[in-house]
Design a protein around this motif. Structure first.
Motif, PDB file in Angstrom:
ATOM      1  N   THR A 221      12.971  14.285  -4.698  1.00  0.00           N
ATOM      2  CA  THR A 221      12.905  13.105  -5.565  1.00  0.00           C
ATOM      3  C   THR A 221      12.249  11.942  -4.851  1.00  0.00           C
ATOM      4  OG1 THR A 221      14.927  13.835  -6.666  1.00  0.00           O
ATOM      5  CG2 THR A 221      14.265  11.558  -7.011  1.00  0.00           C
ATOM      6  N   GLY A 222      12.548  11.779  -3.564  1.00  0.00           N
ATOM      7  CA  GLY A 222      11.921  10.712  -2.782  1.00  0.00           C
ATOM      8  C   GLY A 222      10.420  10.892  -2.665  1.00  0.00           C
ATOM      9  N   ILE A 223       9.984  12.112  -2.408  1.00  0.00           N
ATOM     10  CA  ILE A 223       8.545  12.380  -2.286  1.00  0.00           C
ATOM     11  C   ILE A 223       7.851  12.174  -3.627  1.00  0.00           C
ATOM     12  CG2 ILE A 223       6.840  14.203  -1.880  1.00  0.00           C
ATOM     13  CD1 ILE A 223       8.794  15.278   0.277  1.00  0.00           C
ATOM     14  N   TYR A 224       8.466  12.655  -4.695  1.00  0.00           N
ATOM     15  CA  TYR A 224       7.893  12.474  -6.030  1.00  0.00           C
ATOM     16  C   TYR A 224       7.797  10.989  -6.389  1.00  0.00           C
ATOM     17  CZ  TYR A 224       7.479  12.518 -11.100  1.00  0.00           C
ATOM     18  OH  TYR A 224       7.070  12.285 -12.377  1.00  0.00           O
ATOM     19  N   SER A 225       8.852  10.246  -6.096  1.00  0.00           N
ATOM     20  CA  SER A 225       8.858   8.814  -6.407  1.00  0.00           C
ATOM     21  C   SER A 225       7.844   8.062  -5.562  1.00  0.00           C
ATOM     22  CB  SER A 225      10.249   8.228  -6.186  1.00  0.00           C
ATOM     23  OG  SER A 225      11.183   8.835  -7.033  1.00  0.00           O
ATOM     24  N   TYR A 226       7.699   8.451  -4.307  1.00  0.00           N
ATOM     25  CA  TYR A 226       6.728   7.795  -3.428  1.00  0.00           C
ATOM     26  C   TYR A 226       5.312   7.961  -3.961  1.00  0.00           C
ATOM     27  CZ  TYR A 226       3.886   6.810   0.670  1.00  0.00           C
ATOM     28  OH  TYR A 226       2.950   6.312   1.516  1.00  0.00           O
ATOM     29  N   ARG A 227       5.004   9.145  -4.424  1.00  0.00           N
ATOM     30  CA  ARG A 227       3.667   9.385  -4.967  1.00  0.00           C
ATOM     31  C   ARG A 227       3.452   8.671  -6.290  1.00  0.00           C
ATOM     32  NH1 ARG A 227       2.740  15.779  -3.697  1.00  0.00           N
ATOM     33  NH2 ARG A 227       2.596  15.525  -1.442  1.00  0.00           N
ATOM     34  N   LYS A 228       4.486   8.564  -7.085  1.00  0.00           N
ATOM     35  CA  LYS A 228       4.389   7.968  -8.413  1.00  0.00           C
ATOM     36  C   LYS A 228       4.341   6.439  -8.349  1.00  0.00           C
ATOM     37  CE  LYS A 228       6.843   7.788 -12.766  1.00  0.00           C
ATOM     38  NZ  LYS A 228       8.109   8.055 -13.417  1.00  0.00           N
ATOM     39  N   VAL A 229       4.939   5.827  -7.349  1.00  0.00           N
ATOM     40  CA  VAL A 229       5.133   4.385  -7.318  1.00  0.00           C
ATOM     41  C   VAL A 229       3.873   3.610  -6.940  1.00  0.00           C
ATOM     42  CG1 VAL A 229       5.804   3.750  -4.960  1.00  0.00           C
ATOM     43  CG2 VAL A 229       7.120   2.902  -6.868  1.00  0.00           C
ATOM     44  N   ARG A 230       2.848   4.289  -6.523  1.00  0.00           N
ATOM     45  CA  ARG A 230       1.631   3.596  -6.100  1.00  0.00           C
ATOM     46  C   ARG A 230       1.002   2.778  -7.229  1.00  0.00           C
ATOM     47  NH1 ARG A 230      -1.311   8.038  -2.273  1.00  0.00           N
ATOM     48  NH2 ARG A 230       0.345   8.131  -0.735  1.00  0.00           N
ATOM     49  N   SER A 231       1.181   3.191  -8.446  1.00  0.00           N
ATOM     50  CA  SER A 231       0.632   2.442  -9.571  1.00  0.00           C
ATOM     51  C   SER A 231       1.768   1.743 -10.302  1.00  0.00           C
ATOM     52  CB  SER A 231      -0.104   3.380 -10.530  1.00  0.00           C
ATOM     53  OG  SER A 231       0.813   4.309 -11.053  1.00  0.00           O
ATOM     54  N   GLY A 232       1.418   0.745 -11.043  1.00  0.00           N
ATOM     55  CA  GLY A 232       2.431   0.067 -11.839  1.00  0.00           C
ATOM     56  C   GLY A 232       2.579  -1.394 -11.461  1.00  0.00           C
ATOM     57  N   GLU A 233       3.650  -1.962 -11.929  1.00  0.00           N
ATOM     58  CA  GLU A 233       3.934  -3.387 -11.756  1.00  0.00           C
ATOM     59  C   GLU A 233       4.228  -3.717 -10.297  1.00  0.00           C
ATOM     60  OE1 GLU A 233       4.781  -7.004 -14.003  1.00  0.00           O
ATOM     61  OE2 GLU A 233       4.712  -5.051 -14.938  1.00  0.00           O
ATOM     62  N   CYS A 234       3.529  -4.693  -9.752  1.00  0.00           N
ATOM     63  CA  CYS A 234       3.702  -5.013  -8.336  1.00  0.00           C
ATOM     64  C   CYS A 234       4.936  -5.898  -8.093  1.00  0.00           C
ATOM     65  CB  CYS A 234       2.458  -5.674  -7.766  1.00  0.00           C
ATOM     66  SG  CYS A 234       2.078  -7.267  -8.493  1.00  0.00           S
ATOM     67  N   ARG A 235       5.469  -6.550  -9.136  1.00  0.00           N
ATOM     68  CA  ARG A 235       6.646  -7.397  -8.952  1.00  0.00           C
ATOM     69  C   ARG A 235       7.891  -6.580  -8.628  1.00  0.00           C
ATOM     70  NH1 ARG A 235       6.822 -10.784 -14.306  1.00  0.00           N
ATOM     71  NH2 ARG A 235       6.374  -8.709 -15.033  1.00  0.00           N
ATOM     72  N   LEU A 236       7.917  -5.345  -9.061  1.00  0.00           N
ATOM     73  CA  LEU A 236       9.073  -4.488  -8.827  1.00  0.00           C
ATOM     74  C   LEU A 236       8.944  -3.645  -7.557  1.00  0.00           C
ATOM     75  CD1 LEU A 236       9.694  -3.224 -12.456  1.00  0.00           C
ATOM     76  CD2 LEU A 236      10.894  -5.033 -11.248  1.00  0.00           C
ATOM     77  N   MET A 237       7.865  -3.854  -6.797  1.00  0.00           N
ATOM     78  CA  MET A 237       7.618  -3.027  -5.622  1.00  0.00           C
ATOM     79  C   MET A 237       8.750  -3.076  -4.591  1.00  0.00           C
ATOM     80  SD  MET A 237       5.647  -0.747  -4.575  1.00  0.00           S
ATOM     81  CE  MET A 237       4.252  -0.914  -5.634  1.00  0.00           C
ATOM     82  N   PRO A 238       9.344  -4.237  -4.277  1.00  0.00           N
ATOM     83  CA  PRO A 238      10.449  -4.221  -3.305  1.00  0.00           C
ATOM     84  C   PRO A 238      11.643  -3.379  -3.774  1.00  0.00           C
ATOM     85  CG  PRO A 238       9.634  -6.444  -3.543  1.00  0.00           C
ATOM     86  CD  PRO A 238       8.967  -5.621  -4.606  1.00  0.00           C
ATOM     87  N   LEU A 239      11.948  -3.441  -5.048  1.00  0.00           N
ATOM     88  CA  LEU A 239      13.051  -2.640  -5.581  1.00  0.00           C
ATOM     89  C   LEU A 239      12.720  -1.152  -5.519  1.00  0.00           C
ATOM     90  CD1 LEU A 239      15.798  -2.586  -6.990  1.00  0.00           C
ATOM     91  CD2 LEU A 239      14.583  -2.749  -9.163  1.00  0.00           C
ATOM     92  N   LYS A 240      11.481  -0.809  -5.865  1.00  0.00           N
ATOM     93  CA  LYS A 240      11.062   0.587  -5.805  1.00  0.00           C
ATOM     94  C   LYS A 240      11.085   1.097  -4.365  1.00  0.00           C
ATOM     95  CE  LYS A 240       8.033   0.325  -9.824  1.00  0.00           C
ATOM     96  NZ  LYS A 240       6.636   0.412 -10.275  1.00  0.00           N
ATOM     97  N   ALA A 241      10.609   0.281  -3.426  1.00  0.00           N
ATOM     98  CA  ALA A 241      10.591   0.684  -2.021  1.00  0.00           C
ATOM     99  C   ALA A 241      12.005   0.892  -1.496  1.00  0.00           C
ATOM    100  CB  ALA A 241       9.858  -0.358  -1.186  1.00  0.00           C
ATOM    101  N   PHE A 242      12.932   0.012  -1.873  1.00  0.00           N
ATOM    102  CA  PHE A 242      14.321   0.176  -1.444  1.00  0.00           C
ATOM    103  C   PHE A 242      14.928   1.450  -2.014  1.00  0.00           C
ATOM    104  CE2 PHE A 242      18.872  -0.471  -2.109  1.00  0.00           C
ATOM    105  CZ  PHE A 242      19.269  -0.694  -0.799  1.00  0.00           C
ATOM    106  N   GLY A 243      14.650   1.737  -3.261  1.00  0.00           N
ATOM    107  CA  GLY A 243      15.171   2.954  -3.881  1.00  0.00           C
ATOM    108  C   GLY A 243      14.640   4.213  -3.218  1.00  0.00           C
TER     109      GLY A 243
END
Length: 92
Positions: free
Chosen positions: A20-42
């Motif tokens: 799940t971590g690897i999948y999320s890491y690959r998926k998170v590269r695109s999207g809203e940049c304001r939520l990036m700290p929350l995504k990185a913590f998750g």
């Protein structure tokens, strides 16, 4: 640890968290940049959790169930390295 085969469950949990971590890491590269700290913590939490669950599975698979088992393993390591055993009053 109640069951003998519980290490298999912990191993499965570790693999799922890591995947799940690897999948999320690959998926998170695109999207809203304001939520990036929350995504990185998750994502970091998934990787840390996978590490701890795999460590717990390793300990359970080796039959270590109590603090006394850990102390016995430490004593075996010391004796195999050629160090003299600790005195009883040295142990915390």
């Amino acid at each position: 640890m109640a069951e003998t085969g519980s290490w298999k469950k912990w191993t499965a949990a570790s693999v799922i968290q890591l995947g799940t971590g690897i999948y999320s890491y690959r998926k998170v590269r695109s999207g809203e940049c304001r939520l990036m700290p929350l995504k990185a913590f998750g994502i970091a939490s998934l990787f840390v959790g996978a590490g701890f669950t795999s460590l717990f599975a390793l300990v359970a698979a080796n039959g270590i169930h109590s603090v006394n088992d850990f102390m016995e393993v430490g004593a075996n390591i010391r004796s195999s390295l050629g160090a003299r055993p600790r005195a009883q009053d040295e142990r915390p």
